[in-house]
Each structure stands twice: as C-alpha cells, then as structure tokens.
Design a protein around this motif. Structure first.
Motif, short mmCIF file in Angstrom:
data_model
loop_
_atom_site.label_atom_id
_atom_site.label_comp_id
_atom_site.label_asym_id
_atom_site.label_seq_id
_atom_site.Cartn_x
_atom_site.Cartn_y
_atom_site.Cartn_z
N SER A 59 0.90 -1.12 0.34
CA SER A 59 -0.22 -0.38 -0.11
C SER A 59 0.90 1.25 0.00
CB SER A 59 -0.67 0.15 1.42
OG SER A 59 0.24 0.06 2.37
N CYS A 60 0.38 1.96 -0.55
CA CYS A 60 1.33 3.16 -0.64
C CYS A 60 1.87 3.77 0.71
CB CYS A 60 0.21 4.48 -0.96
SG CYS A 60 -0.31 4.30 -3.20
N LEU A 61 1.19 3.74 1.88
CA LEU A 61 1.11 4.33 2.80
C LEU A 61 2.08 3.70 3.44
CD1 LEU A 61 -0.04 6.48 5.08
CD2 LEU A 61 -1.54 4.30 6.25
N THR A 62 2.11 2.12 3.58
CA THR A 62 2.70 1.66 4.23
C THR A 62 4.36 1.26 3.42
OG1 THR A 62 1.91 -0.33 3.55
CG2 THR A 62 1.37 0.19 6.19
N ARG A 63 4.52 1.24 2.35
CA ARG A 63 5.50 0.94 1.33
C ARG A 63 6.38 2.51 1.81
NH1 ARG A 63 3.37 0.69 -3.52
NH2 ARG A 63 3.43 3.07 -4.07
N GLU A 64 6.14 3.65 2.03
CA GLU A 64 6.87 4.60 2.26
C GLU A 64 7.54 4.67 3.27
OE1 GLU A 64 4.38 7.61 2.28
OE2 GLU A 64 3.84 7.94 0.12
N HIS A 65 7.58 3.21 4.52
CA HIS A 65 8.54 3.94 5.55
C HIS A 65 8.34 4.66 6.05
CE1 HIS A 65 8.49 -1.06 5.07
NE2 HIS A 65 9.13 -0.31 3.37
N ASP A 66 7.53 5.87 6.12
CA ASP A 66 7.61 7.13 7.18
C ASP A 66 6.98 7.01 7.70
OD1 ASP A 66 7.13 9.99 7.59
OD2 ASP A 66 7.04 10.46 5.55
N LEU A 67 8.05 6.94 8.76
CA LEU A 67 7.52 6.49 10.31
C LEU A 67 6.72 7.65 11.10
CD1 LEU A 67 7.55 4.71 12.66
CD2 LEU A 67 9.91 5.79 13.89
N ARG A 68 7.31 9.23 10.58
CA ARG A 68 7.06 10.36 11.24
C ARG A 68 5.18 10.42 10.56
NH1 ARG A 68 5.23 12.76 15.02
NH2 ARG A 68 4.77 15.53 15.19
N LYS A 69 5.39 10.07 9.26
CA LYS A 69 3.65 10.14 8.92
C LYS A 69 2.85 8.98 9.60
CE LYS A 69 1.10 9.78 4.31
NZ LYS A 69 1.14 9.15 3.05
N LEU A 70 3.31 8.08 9.74
CA LEU A 70 2.89 6.90 10.62
C LEU A 70 2.33 7.34 11.54
CD1 LEU A 70 4.05 3.87 9.10
CD2 LEU A 70 1.76 4.55 8.88
N GLU A 71 3.31 7.97 12.81
CA GLU A 71 3.02 8.35 13.88
C GLU A 71 1.27 10.32 13.85
OE1 GLU A 71 7.31 7.43 15.96
OE2 GLU A 71 6.52 9.21 15.25
N LYS A 72 1.88 10.92 12.76
CA LYS A 72 0.69 11.52 12.84
C LYS A 72 -0.64 10.99 12.41
CE LYS A 72 1.94 15.37 11.33
NZ LYS A 72 3.06 16.46 10.88
N LEU A 73 -0.84 9.91 11.88
CA LEU A 73 -1.90 9.54 11.36
C LEU A 73 -3.01 9.05 13.13
CD1 LEU A 73 -3.62 9.23 9.26
CD2 LEU A 73 -2.84 7.28 8.54
N ALA A 74 -1.91 8.26 13.41
CA ALA A 74 -2.30 7.90 14.83
C ALA A 74 -2.49 8.74 15.67
CB ALA A 74 -0.82 6.47 15.58
N GLU A 75 -1.91 9.33 16.05
CA GLU A 75 -2.13 10.70 16.52
C GLU A 75 -3.67 11.45 16.56
OE1 GLU A 75 -0.97 15.08 18.22
OE2 GLU A 75 0.45 13.24 17.06
N ALA A 76 -3.66 11.49 14.60
CA ALA A 76 -4.89 11.53 14.02
C ALA A 76 -6.10 10.70 14.62
CB ALA A 76 -4.79 12.28 12.50
N LEU A 77 -5.82 9.54 14.42
CA LEU A 77 -6.99 9.10 14.38
C LEU A 77 -7.26 8.89 16.22
CD1 LEU A 77 -5.73 6.26 11.81
CD2 LEU A 77 -7.92 7.13 11.68
N GLN A 78 -6.72 8.83 17.05
CA GLN A 78 -7.07 8.82 18.75
C GLN A 78 -7.27 10.49 18.57
OE1 GLN A 78 -6.04 5.86 20.12
NE2 GLN A 78 -6.80 6.79 22.22
N GLY A 79 -7.16 11.20 18.03
CA GLY A 79 -8.10 12.53 18.28
C GLY A 79 -9.59 12.38 18.72
#
Length: 303
Positions: free
Chosen positions: A272-292
């Motif tokens: 997937s585009c999201l996980t293929r990038e291995h952009d940890l910061r992006k994943l962290e920000k998305l996780a934070e947004a989903l927790q919000g």
C-alpha cells in the motif's frame, strides 16, 4: 429447626445433579482438549473458573453457564471437526449427546460466533441454534473475552490485540475479532453492571453501538488524509478501515503505528502507498489523528 427429611433429600439431590453436570462437562472438555490441545485446555479451565465466579455472584444456574464455559471450545478437538468452525462443531457434539438446549445454544453462539459463521458461509448452520441474549450469554462472552490462550486474565482490549497478533491481521479470525470487539466489551460491561446492582445497558448491534459514536469522527480523518492518494474514491472507500479503528478505540485500545500498519495492510496489502513509504513520522501523525476523535466522542475507555 432443620428442614424436613424429604426436603433435605430433594435439595441434596438437586445439588448432586448440579455437581454431576458441571463435573461431566469438565470431564468431557478434558477428554477432548487436555492432551490434544493443552493450551486450549488451560484456556477452558480459566474461562470456566471465571464464569463460575460470575455465576455465583449473580445467582445464575451453573448447570447452564458454567457447563457452557467448560465446553465452549470443545469443538476445537480434531476428531470433532466437521464444519471446521469450533463453535458449531462443539454444539453439534453436545446436541448429539443430549446436553440441554441452553448449553448447546450458548456454545454455538459464544463470543459473537455468528459473525464469523456468516463470513465462513455457515450462517444457515448457525441459525439452527437460537441465540440466547441475557445474563448467561454475557457471562460466557465476558469470561472468554478476558482470558488469554494460557489462562491469563486480560482486558477485552488486550484480548483483541492478542488474537490479532496470534493469527496475523489478515486472517479471518483477526478480522472478525476486531469487528466483534465492541460486543464483547458490552458483555463485560453488562456483567459488571449486574454485579454492581445498577442499571444494565441494553444489548445493541455492532453498527448501532460501535460505530454510531466514533465512525462519524474517524471516517473524515481518513478521507482528509487520503493515505492511498486516490484521486477519485467512492464515498465509502475508507469505511472498512474506519470501522476497524472505531472498534479498537471503542474497547480502549490506543491506536499506534503498529496498529495503523496492521489495519492498513489487511485492507490494502503490504504494498500500500501508506506502508510502502516507511515514513514513520507520517504513520505517527496519522495514528495521533485517529486517536483524536476519542476526545470528541468520549467513547474509548475500557469496560
């Protein structure tokens, strides 16, 4: 003044009958699980102990709920495999062997098994066994949902995560566990409410309860992020992922990077585009947004 002799005899006979039923259930579970599936046997013993505790505190008949707790996983025994789905295979054995209908039905439907039965194409088989909402069902579901594979006590959220990790996120069992997590949490909540003697929350469906509060907050987050970069996507493009995150949040799980990856790869695959990038910061920000949205909906505390 003591009870008359005939009353003492009747009471004693009733308790003897009850002890025999529970003992027979334990013996049957041990016969099928202890050697062949020792971890499943450990789990079953702990589930039965928890159910017995709840039943005693609630004044429930152990001939029903504790017997069902001992036997809920007996269908895992290899010689009993017919449909390949343990709640139905266990219920079939018990029905053939003359166990009470209440026990058979509780085993068939334990821990919201009808959801997985439908996805396995076994819905018609499941419908042969009437569901039995109520205190006994809640006790069985709560006992199972708070017991790990080795008999350890877990919260519902910990149990959900344990199953997802043990079966892998893409497995049908994991997918169904995420979807039924709110129902298991509600069974635990209602059991606790009954023990406390307070008002009991009504039993509601997955859609009515799990998603109504969180889905309207989670889905816009995913649509705004559009993690797959889809130029034109359908209105419900990210709804399955939003439902999965809603369920996890609703039972008290904190969305982190590992869960974002697990849910995303389940639906979009490892490329997937999201996980293929291995952009940890992006994943962290998305996780934070989903927790919000939890702070908005106020619905993520463990039961």
């Amino acid at each position: 003044m003591g009870l008359p002799g005939h009353v003492r005899h009747a009471v004693g006979a009733a308790w003897q009958h009850r002890a025999v039923d529970v003992a027979a259930a334990r013996a049957l579970a041990e016969e099928h699980l202890a050697e062949a599936l020792p971890r499943r046997w450990q789990h079953s013993q702990a589930v039965a102990a928890t159910a017995a505790d709840y039943a005693a505190r609630l004044g429930l008949d152990p001939d029903v709920v504790v017997v069902a707790a001992w036997l809920h996983d007996v269908g895992y025994a290899p010689p009993l495999a017919d449909t390949g789905f343990h709640p139905l295979d266990g219920a079939a054995l018990l029905a053939r062997s003359g166990w009470p209908d209440e026990v058979v039905n509780l085993v068939a439907h334990h821990s919201c098994a009808d959801v997985e039965a439908e996805r396995r194409g076994l819905g018609d088989v499941m419908r042969r066994y009437p569901d039995m909402p109520g205190a006994e069902r809640d006790v069985l579901w709560a006992s199972d949902a708070t017991t790990g594979p080795d008999g350890q006590r877990l919260s519902v959220a910990e149990r959900v995560l344990e199953v997802v990790q043990r079966y892998e996120p893409a497995d049908l069992v994991s997918e169904c566990m995420v979807h039924i997590a709110p129902q298991l949490a509600m069974a635990m909540q209602r059991t606790s409410q009954r023990i406390a003697g307070g008002p009991v929350s009504p039993a509601v469906s997955y859609d009515e309860w799990a998603n109504v509060q969180l889905l309207p907050h989670i889905l816009p987050v995913l649509e705004a992020w559009n993690p797959e970069g889809i130029a034109e996507y359908a209105e419900d493009e990210y709804e399955p992922e939003a439902q999965a995150f809603s369920s996890l949040l609703r039972v008290g799980y904190t969305i982190d990077v590992s869960m974002v990856v697990a849910v995303w790869e389940h639906w979009f695959g490892p490329q997937s585009c999201l996980t293929r990038e291995h952009d940890l910061r992006k994943l962290e920000k998305l996780a934070e947004a989903l927790q919000g949205p939890v702070r908005v909906a106020g619905a993520a505390q463990p039961m």
